[in-house]
Every structure is written in C-alpha cells, then in structure tokens.
Motif scaffolding. Sequence first.
Motif, mmCIF file in Angstrom:
data_model
loop_
_atom_site.group_PDB
_atom_site.id
_atom_site.type_symbol
_atom_site.label_atom_id
_atom_site.label_comp_id
_atom_site.label_asym_id
_atom_site.label_seq_id
_atom_site.Cartn_x
_atom_site.Cartn_y
_atom_site.Cartn_z
ATOM 1 N N PHE A 173 0.842 -1.193 0.000
ATOM 2 C CA PHE A 173 0.000 0.000 0.000
ATOM 3 C C PHE A 173 0.884 1.252 0.000
ATOM 4 C CE2 PHE A 173 -2.642 3.316 1.839
ATOM 5 C CZ PHE A 173 -3.774 3.203 1.038
ATOM 6 N N GLY A 174 0.661 2.143 -0.962
ATOM 7 C CA GLY A 174 1.443 3.379 -1.066
ATOM 8 C C GLY A 174 2.754 3.230 -1.819
ATOM 9 N N GLU A 175 3.033 2.045 -2.386
ATOM 10 C CA GLU A 175 4.284 1.820 -3.111
ATOM 11 C C GLU A 175 4.240 2.502 -4.481
ATOM 12 O OE1 GLU A 175 6.977 -1.898 -4.847
ATOM 13 O OE2 GLU A 175 5.119 -2.324 -3.782
ATOM 14 N N GLU A 176 5.273 3.298 -4.758
ATOM 15 C CA GLU A 176 5.350 3.966 -6.055
ATOM 16 C C GLU A 176 5.798 2.990 -7.129
ATOM 17 O OE1 GLU A 176 6.727 7.891 -6.723
ATOM 18 O OE2 GLU A 176 6.686 8.384 -4.592
ATOM 19 N N VAL A 177 5.244 3.166 -8.328
ATOM 20 C CA VAL A 177 5.655 2.347 -9.469
ATOM 21 C C VAL A 177 7.074 2.743 -9.876
ATOM 22 C CG1 VAL A 177 5.136 1.682 -11.840
ATOM 23 C CG2 VAL A 177 3.261 2.069 -10.218
ATOM 24 N N ALA A 178 7.357 4.045 -9.926
ATOM 25 C CA ALA A 178 8.675 4.621 -10.207
ATOM 26 C C ALA A 178 9.394 3.907 -11.354
ATOM 27 C CB ALA A 178 9.514 4.668 -8.936
ATOM 28 N N VAL A 188 10.658 2.380 -19.328
ATOM 29 C CA VAL A 188 9.461 3.065 -18.852
ATOM 30 C C VAL A 188 9.651 3.466 -17.392
ATOM 31 C CG1 VAL A 188 6.978 2.814 -18.424
ATOM 32 C CG2 VAL A 188 8.013 1.717 -20.422
ATOM 33 N N SER A 189 9.293 4.706 -17.066
ATOM 34 C CA SER A 189 9.345 5.149 -15.668
ATOM 35 C C SER A 189 8.096 5.976 -15.360
ATOM 36 C CB SER A 189 10.602 5.977 -15.400
ATOM 37 O OG SER A 189 10.568 7.180 -16.145
ATOM 38 N N PHE A 190 7.766 6.027 -14.093
ATOM 39 C CA PHE A 190 6.587 6.756 -13.631
ATOM 40 C C PHE A 190 6.993 7.729 -12.541
ATOM 41 C CE2 PHE A 190 4.934 2.856 -15.385
ATOM 42 C CZ PHE A 190 3.725 3.214 -15.960
ATOM 43 N N THR A 191 6.326 8.875 -12.487
ATOM 44 C CA THR A 191 6.525 9.862 -11.425
ATOM 45 C C THR A 191 5.201 10.057 -10.711
ATOM 46 O OG1 THR A 191 8.194 10.984 -12.757
ATOM 47 C CG2 THR A 191 7.256 12.228 -10.914
ATOM 48 N N ASN A 192 5.204 9.863 -9.399
ATOM 49 C CA ASN A 192 4.023 10.050 -8.549
ATOM 50 C C ASN A 192 2.845 9.170 -8.953
ATOM 51 O OD1 ASN A 192 5.329 11.934 -6.915
ATOM 52 N ND2 ASN A 192 4.819 13.600 -8.322
ATOM 53 N N VAL A 193 3.143 7.940 -9.326
ATOM 54 C CA VAL A 193 2.116 6.958 -9.662
ATOM 55 C C VAL A 193 2.298 5.771 -8.721
ATOM 56 C CG1 VAL A 193 1.231 5.393 -11.427
ATOM 57 C CG2 VAL A 193 2.021 7.688 -12.070
ATOM 58 N N VAL A 228 -2.961 7.421 -9.428
ATOM 59 C CA VAL A 228 -2.242 8.665 -9.117
ATOM 60 C C VAL A 228 -2.870 9.280 -7.879
ATOM 61 C CG1 VAL A 228 -1.651 10.976 -9.921
ATOM 62 C CG2 VAL A 228 -1.653 9.059 -11.531
ATOM 63 N N GLN A 229 -2.050 9.508 -6.850
ATOM 64 C CA GLN A 229 -2.532 10.149 -5.627
ATOM 65 C C GLN A 229 -1.570 11.283 -5.306
ATOM 66 O OE1 GLN A 229 -5.466 9.200 -3.901
ATOM 67 N NE2 GLN A 229 -5.105 11.225 -3.097
#
Length: 190
Positions: free
Chosen positions: A32-37, A45-50, A74-75
């Motif tokens: 829970f709350g783990e970023e995909v990053a 592929v990278s994610f920011t704040n997802v 996205v939170q």
Amino acid sequence: MKLATLALALGLASPAFAAAPLSVDFEKTWEFGEEVADTYAAQGVSFTNVLGLSNDADFTYFSSAPSPMGVAFVQLDGVTNTAAYLNVAAGVTGGLSFHFAGIDTATIKAYSGANGSGSLLGTINLGATGADFGTWNKTALYFSGTALSFDLTGTAGVAALDNISAVPEPSSVALLLAGGALLLARRRRG
C-alpha cells in the motif's frame, strides 16, 4: 512475386511491429502506497508520482480490473506531489492504449518531451465509469508525432489505469495489409 515479397518484407520490418516500446500491466503485489517509479525501467518506462495498488485480503480495490493483481493510481498531495507522469525513453508514435476506471472525469495528455515538456501532441478526456471503480473501459489516445511522456496528473484520485501499451501506427498496419493482399492476389493468379 518479387513486388509482393518486397511489400510483405517492408511491412514486417516496420518499427510498429518490432517489440513494442511500451507494455505495462502492473501485475505484481504492490505494498500500500508503493510507487511504481522505475519498476519497468528494463522496458525503458518510468513513472513519477504513480502508485501501484493491489487487491488484498482486507480490501478489494478493483475487483474487475483487466489484470486482476494490480493497477496504477495517481494520488497527489498538492504540496510535494503536484504532477504525475509516464515517461517512455524510446517514445511512443501514434497512440497509447489503456484500460481505465474512474469515479469522475479525467484527462491524459501526450507530450514530445519528458515529464510533460515540449509540444502537446494530444489529449484525451475520460468519462466517469462508476462510483466504485468496478467498470473498466478500454480506450486509446491518438496523436501525431512521437510522445516521450504522458501527463497523468488529470487522473489524480479519480481514475485507475491498467494494461498500458503502444498502438501500432496506422500507416504500418496499412503497409502490412497491402503486402498480404499482394501475396494473396499473386497466389490466386498462379
């Protein structure tokens, strides 16, 4: 025969039919709350704040998601996390396909640069699918050019995403179909 073979070879060599630069299904157990990053960094592929979000024994978040184990969400807190992005190092040309579930309207934008920089290439507005994230729709964002990033900020808190992938360019599909038609026509004559 040589023309048909050449058309088919060109269609198969098209970049759209090479390994897709983007295919993410979020199928893992996310804390829970783990970023995909950078979970999908090997794919460029990278994610920011997802965040990745998984169903667990205590709560079923997205019971009817296309990939049942996990989805992206996205939170943003509005202070330190004010924008969310999907970045694709090799870029995506033509379109982005994905499933979504949303409790309110949401927006995704494609940009020519990383982290929502450069030219705006396209925008898609997503409608609400239900108050409980139980209904998932598949759609695609089509655009001209090559997108290096997708701004997911407009989905914050209201939409979940799953099974994100690149869409083959229509011109490449047409070339492949033309090559196949030429081969069929040649076989019928001979």
